[in-house]
Motif scaffolding. Structure first.
Motif: not given
Ligand code: CP
Length: 307
Positions: A48-53, A128-130, A261-263
């Motif tokens: 799952p993802s909101t921001r990154t995708r 990692q989350h570059p 905060h990366p959220l």
């Molecule tokens: N910061 C971050 O990776 O958020 P998502 O999981 O919503 O993509």
């Protein structure tokens, strides 16, 4: 062809160029509105993802390109047993660049080794989350004004937090940064990261209570205790509310301290803190779009055509 697996894949001068481009994109969005005309980004998200995708998709659309992809493994042929290697070979026929998130550490690297297009690691397990790191560095550069000479506190799940691991590695290349690791024992920073700090002669301390150190921080980087990384629910429930940043705690922080905060957040930052001018996490999410636009352009080796 270039991929992005780790923030260290770019030199610090390449990062400077990337951040300068992101800043120019923020100031002059129209200039970049057709840079990716005819190009396609595939977003392959097995987690799952909101921001990154969505920020990747917004980034490509802002550049004039198109997007395709899937947002969960169950809606892709992974559910039928297809390997990541086969999937990326096929996607290479459909798109020009791919952002991939996967619960297994190293999966985007495997994809990159078989890919005909640039692959971006959009988060692999607890590793990692570059692109979050690029977002974080741009946020620090823009809001704090520099990428050196500060004290940063990283608070919460430092064991499984891939954003924290990526950010520390990236910051170790800049001068005079003091790290304060704030976590319960069960979620302390892994030893291999501590070894890297020692190798680089970086100064650090490990504490349990945020209250003991908040007054000396220039940056406070909060993280969520991640339910999905725990092996049992009991441990998660015991630790999930260990840190809650409140207005009262913020009263002890420096006037210039920025809170990142990366959220997503759950309840580790009280919503009442959102109105504090030092709360920077939504601005941080906005910077994520500009830096991903700059990244797509860089990996596709695209420039703005002169008028
Ligand atoms: N910061 C971050 O990776 O958020 P998502 O999981 O919503 O993509």
């Amino acid at each position: 062809m270039r991929h992005l697996m780790s923030p260290l894949d770019f030199t610090t001068s390449e990062l400077d160029a990337l951040f300068d481009l992101a800043c120019d994109i923020e100031k002059n969005p129209k200039k970049y509105a057709h840079v990716c005309d005819g190009k396609k980004l595939a977003t392959c998200f097995y987690e799952p993802s909101t921001r990154t995708r969505l920020s990747f998709e917004a980034a490509m659309m802002n550049l004039g390109g198109n997007v395709l992809g899937f947002s969960e493994a169950s809606s892709s042929s992974a559910a039928k047993g297809e390997s990541v290697s086969d999937t990326i070979r096929v996607i290479s026929c459909y798109a020009d660049i791919c952002a991939m998130r996967h619960p297994k550490e190293g999966a985007p690297m495997v994809a990159a080794s078989k890919s005909g297009i640039p692959v971006i690691n959009a988060g692999d397990g607890g590793h990692q989350h570059p692109t979050q790191t690029l977002t974080d560095l741009l946020t620090i550069r823009n809001l704090h004004g520099k990428l050196n000479n500060f004290t940063i506190g990283l608070c919460g799940d430092l064991k499984f937090g891939r954003t924290v691991h990526s950010l520390i590695r990236a910051l170790l290349r800049y001068d005079n940064i003091h790290f304060v690791f704030i976590s319960p024992d069960e979620l302390r920073i892994p030893d291999y990261i501590i070894d890297e700090l020692k190798e680089k002669n970086a100064t650090y301390e490990e504490v349990i209570m945020l209250d003991d150190v908040i007054d000396k921080l220039d940056i406070l980087y909060m993280t969520r205790v991640q339910r999905e990384r725990f092996f049992n629910e009991e441990d998660y429930v015991r630790l999930k509310n260990f840190y809650i940043l409140t207005k009262e705690k913020m009263d002890k922080a420096k006037e210039t301290c920025i809170v990142m905060h990366p959220l997503p957040r759950v309840n580790e930052i009280s919503v009442e803190v959102d109105d504090d001018p030092r709360a920077s996490y939504f601005k941080q999410a906005q910077y994520g779009v500009y830096v991903r636009m700059a990244l797509i352009m860089t990996l596709l080796e695209l420039e703005v055509k002169d008028a």
